[in-house]
Motif scaffolding. Sequence first.
Motif, PDB file in Angstrom:
ATOM      1  N   SER A  24       7.054  31.989  60.725  1.00 40.80           N
ATOM      2  CA  SER A  24       7.440  31.221  59.752  1.00 40.80           C
ATOM      3  C   SER A  24       7.967  29.832  60.108  1.00 40.80           C
ATOM      4  O   SER A  24       8.422  29.825  61.157  1.00 40.80           O
ATOM      5  CB  SER A  24       8.364  32.033  58.838  1.00 40.80           C
ATOM      6  OG  SER A  24       9.685  32.246  59.331  1.00 40.80           O
ATOM      7  N   ALA A  25       7.920  29.007  59.302  1.00 40.00           N
ATOM      8  CA  ALA A  25       8.399  27.750  59.454  1.00 40.00           C
ATOM      9  C   ALA A  25       9.648  27.448  58.357  1.00 40.00           C
ATOM     10  O   ALA A  25       9.311  27.928  57.409  1.00 40.00           O
ATOM     11  CB  ALA A  25       7.406  26.658  59.336  1.00 40.00           C
ATOM     12  N   ARG A  26      10.559  26.782  58.912  1.00 41.44           N
ATOM     13  CA  ARG A  26      11.892  26.540  58.300  1.00 41.44           C
ATOM     14  C   ARG A  26      11.777  24.927  58.138  1.00 41.44           C
ATOM     15  O   ARG A  26      11.943  24.261  59.035  1.00 41.44           O
ATOM     16  CB  ARG A  26      13.186  27.025  58.703  1.00 41.44           C
ATOM     17  CG  ARG A  26      13.214  28.514  58.951  1.00 41.44           C
ATOM     18  CD  ARG A  26      14.271  29.074  59.829  1.00 41.44           C
ATOM     19  NE  ARG A  26      14.033  28.384  61.085  1.00 41.44           N
ATOM     20  CZ  ARG A  26      14.523  28.979  61.983  1.00 41.44           C
ATOM     21  NH1 ARG A  26      15.781  29.745  62.382  1.00 41.44           N
ATOM     22  NH2 ARG A  26      14.320  28.547  63.325  1.00 41.44           N
ATOM     23  N   ILE A  27      11.555  24.502  57.040  1.00 44.17           N
ATOM     24  CA  ILE A  27      11.624  22.831  56.741  1.00 44.17           C
ATOM     25  C   ILE A  27      12.994  22.758  55.828  1.00 44.17           C
ATOM     26  O   ILE A  27      12.894  22.878  54.752  1.00 44.17           O
ATOM     27  CB  ILE A  27      10.461  22.562  55.882  1.00 44.17           C
ATOM     28  CG1 ILE A  27       9.012  23.066  56.623  1.00 44.17           C
ATOM     29  CG2 ILE A  27      10.369  21.239  55.821  1.00 44.17           C
ATOM     30  CD1 ILE A  27       7.729  23.411  55.725  1.00 44.17           C
ATOM     31  N   LEU A  28      13.786  21.700  56.600  1.00 48.31           N
ATOM     32  CA  LEU A  28      14.881  21.222  55.792  1.00 48.31           C
ATOM     33  C   LEU A  28      14.520  19.898  55.425  1.00 48.31           C
ATOM     34  O   LEU A  28      13.937  19.082  56.091  1.00 48.31           O
ATOM     35  CB  LEU A  28      15.967  21.207  56.890  1.00 48.31           C
ATOM     36  CG  LEU A  28      17.365  21.120  56.454  1.00 48.31           C
ATOM     37  CD1 LEU A  28      17.945  22.331  55.388  1.00 48.31           C
ATOM     38  CD2 LEU A  28      18.431  21.593  57.847  1.00 48.31           C
ATOM     39  N   ILE A  29      14.882  19.631  54.205  1.00 48.77           N
ATOM     40  CA  ILE A  29      14.692  18.180  53.463  1.00 48.77           C
ATOM     41  C   ILE A  29      15.788  17.482  53.276  1.00 48.77           C
ATOM     42  O   ILE A  29      16.799  18.199  52.523  1.00 48.77           O
ATOM     43  CB  ILE A  29      13.688  18.213  52.388  1.00 48.77           C
ATOM     44  CG1 ILE A  29      12.376  18.903  52.863  1.00 48.77           C
ATOM     45  CG2 ILE A  29      13.431  17.032  51.696  1.00 48.77           C
ATOM     46  CD1 ILE A  29      11.475  19.488  51.844  1.00 48.77           C
ATOM     47  N   ASP A  30      16.047  16.346  53.685  1.00 51.33           N
ATOM     48  CA  ASP A  30      17.416  15.481  53.482  1.00 51.33           C
ATOM     49  C   ASP A  30      18.569  16.378  53.540  1.00 51.33           C
ATOM     50  O   ASP A  30      19.496  16.627  52.616  1.00 51.33           O
ATOM     51  CB  ASP A  30      17.082  14.851  52.061  1.00 51.33           C
ATOM     52  CG  ASP A  30      16.373  13.567  51.709  1.00 51.33           C
ATOM     53  OD1 ASP A  30      15.723  13.228  53.060  1.00 51.33           O
ATOM     54  OD2 ASP A  30      16.134  13.064  50.783  1.00 51.33           O
TER      55      ASP A  30
END
Length: 234
Positions: A24-30
């Motif tokens: 899985s990918a963990r995408i953190l935004i701002d």
Amino acid sequence: MKTTIQFLGHNAWLVRCDSARGDSARILIDPFLSTNPIAALRAEEAEADFILVSHGHADHLGDTVEIAKRTNAQVVAIAEISGWLQNQGVAHTQSMNLGGSLLLPFGRVLMTPALHSSTLPDGSSGGSSAGFLLMLNGGTNLYFACDTALFSDMRLIGDRGIHTAFLPIGDRYTMGPSDALEAVRLLRAQNAVPCHYDTWSIIRQDAGAWKAHVEAQTTTKVFVAAPGAAWELD
Ligand code: NI
Ligand code: MN
């Protein structure tokens, strides 16, 4: 896995979704966390494979440098911010610019225009402010408008078909509630989630009233997320 979204407060989000690498990918935004009065996560506990930075203001760039160095996450940002991060010792950056897209293991990231300024903490230029359309591998499109005024080209972003739009409603520094309602009309997303409000008293808004207003006037469903709330997308 199902795609999950967690609201970390202000305009900080964590998206977890499938990756073409089989994990899985963990995408953190701002990731504005350590000085965010409503942060739902401590910066030193943040984990990420990718960090997306919309612009250079401290309430968006946030703890990007510290988290990227600790986790080795790839940081996706406009060319000026990407170069600035390299100078801060961030090893893995993906430079892009407005209108460009980038294929990553979880899907394609399109950098969308945003009508806003962008200055980095040391006063240098962050280039243009941006938003992000995440076109996930499974076909789900997530639109993070980030800090912006209303603009009519949101209609073109909406033409791509949006599952959920994440929209600022705080006013003063971004769209306020009435312009965010116009944004919902242009975007025609299935769902909308308000953000960038109640972080400080100067951007206080009644998100419940906005939800009622939007749902009375459009077919978009509004989810008001408290900081820390996490949910699965259907
Ligand atoms: Ni800003
Ligand atoms: Mn902001």
